[in-house]
Design a protein around this motif. Sequence first.
Motif, PDB file in Angstrom:
ATOM      1  N   PHE A 154      -4.324   0.935  10.017  1.00 31.75           N
ATOM      2  CA  PHE A 154      -3.271   1.293   9.074  1.00 31.75           C
ATOM      3  C   PHE A 154      -2.338   2.398   9.585  1.00 31.75           C
ATOM      4  CE2 PHE A 154      -1.417   3.358   5.377  1.00 31.75           C
ATOM      5  CZ  PHE A 154      -0.845   2.277   4.737  1.00 31.75           C
ATOM      6  N   VAL A 186      -7.604  -3.255   2.117  1.00 28.96           N
ATOM      7  CA  VAL A 186      -8.208  -1.979   2.516  1.00 28.96           C
ATOM      8  C   VAL A 186      -9.717  -2.084   2.635  1.00 28.96           C
ATOM      9  CG1 VAL A 186      -6.322  -0.604   1.561  1.00 28.96           C
ATOM     10  CG2 VAL A 186      -8.377  -0.959   0.195  1.00 28.96           C
ATOM     11  N   ILE A 192      -8.019  -1.217   7.864  1.00 29.40           N
ATOM     12  CA  ILE A 192      -7.944   0.190   7.470  1.00 29.40           C
ATOM     13  C   ILE A 192      -7.875   1.099   8.698  1.00 29.40           C
ATOM     14  CG2 ILE A 192     -10.403   0.780   7.246  1.00 29.40           C
ATOM     15  CD1 ILE A 192      -7.691   1.637   4.711  1.00 29.40           C
ATOM     16  N   VAL A 208      -6.788   4.385   1.192  1.00 30.91           N
ATOM     17  CA  VAL A 208      -5.586   5.028   1.713  1.00 30.91           C
ATOM     18  C   VAL A 208      -5.128   6.009   0.638  1.00 30.91           C
ATOM     19  CG1 VAL A 208      -3.238   4.728   2.569  1.00 30.91           C
ATOM     20  CG2 VAL A 208      -4.932   2.929   2.959  1.00 30.91           C
ATOM     21  N   THR A 258      -7.270   1.724  -3.413  1.00 28.06           N
ATOM     22  CA  THR A 258      -8.590   1.202  -3.059  1.00 28.06           C
ATOM     23  C   THR A 258      -8.541  -0.321  -3.065  1.00 28.06           C
ATOM     24  OG1 THR A 258      -9.418   1.023  -5.329  1.00 28.06           O
ATOM     25  CG2 THR A 258      -9.644   3.184  -4.249  1.00 28.06           C
ATOM     26  N   ARG A 259      -9.679  -0.919  -2.815  1.00 30.40           N
ATOM     27  CA  ARG A 259      -9.750  -2.388  -2.823  1.00 30.40           C
ATOM     28  C   ARG A 259      -9.482  -2.969  -4.201  1.00 30.40           C
ATOM     29  NH1 ARG A 259     -16.229  -2.876  -1.834  1.00 30.40           N
ATOM     30  NH2 ARG A 259     -16.911  -2.413  -3.936  1.00 30.40           N
ATOM     31  N   GLU A 278     -13.325   5.909   4.895  1.00 36.17           N
ATOM     32  CA  GLU A 278     -14.156   4.714   4.743  1.00 36.17           C
ATOM     33  C   GLU A 278     -15.467   5.083   4.047  1.00 36.17           C
ATOM     34  OE1 GLU A 278     -14.449   2.418   8.408  1.00 36.17           O
ATOM     35  OE2 GLU A 278     -12.630   3.393   9.121  1.00 36.17           O
ATOM     36  N   ILE A 308       0.827  -1.204   0.000  1.00 36.56           N
ATOM     37  CA  ILE A 308       0.000   0.000   0.000  1.00 36.56           C
ATOM     38  C   ILE A 308       0.861   1.254   0.000  1.00 36.56           C
ATOM     39  CG2 ILE A 308      -1.656   1.353   1.367  1.00 36.56           C
ATOM     40  CD1 ILE A 308      -2.820  -1.442   2.226  1.00 36.56           C
ATOM     41  N   THR A 326      -6.600   7.818   5.738  1.00 39.02           N
ATOM     42  CA  THR A 326      -7.580   6.799   5.368  1.00 39.02           C
ATOM     43  C   THR A 326      -8.978   7.378   5.498  1.00 39.02           C
ATOM     44  OG1 THR A 326      -7.737   5.929   7.611  1.00 39.02           O
ATOM     45  CG2 THR A 326      -6.093   4.923   6.174  1.00 39.02           C
TER      46      THR A 326
END
Length: 96
Positions: free
Chosen positions: A39, A30, A36, A70, A23-24, A57, A12, A55
């Motif tokens: 992190f 993540v 996350i 992130v 991103t995912r 969400e 990352i 970060t």
Amino acid sequence: MQESTKNEVFKIVDLVRKNGIVTRDEVQSVDHRGFIRAFPQYVEELGFDKDEFETVEPSLPNFVDYTGVVFDPNEYTSQEAINYTIKNVLSNDVDI
């Protein structure tokens, strides 16, 4: 910290430094809330400057789809990272 967690953090960090955002779609870890949220602690434990990374969400209103992101706060604001993720990861049909 487990070796697999270290490897994910290093991956990352490299991607954020290269692309500014992760991103995912790039790193599945993540997408997990526990990861996350931890992190910032992980990067600090591994000797990185945690201020290089932020970060968020994002989630879609009225949907269960959620992910972590992130990003480099020198390249993106939190809102820009959220908008990017909603538009490109969570749904391509959301108009922002």
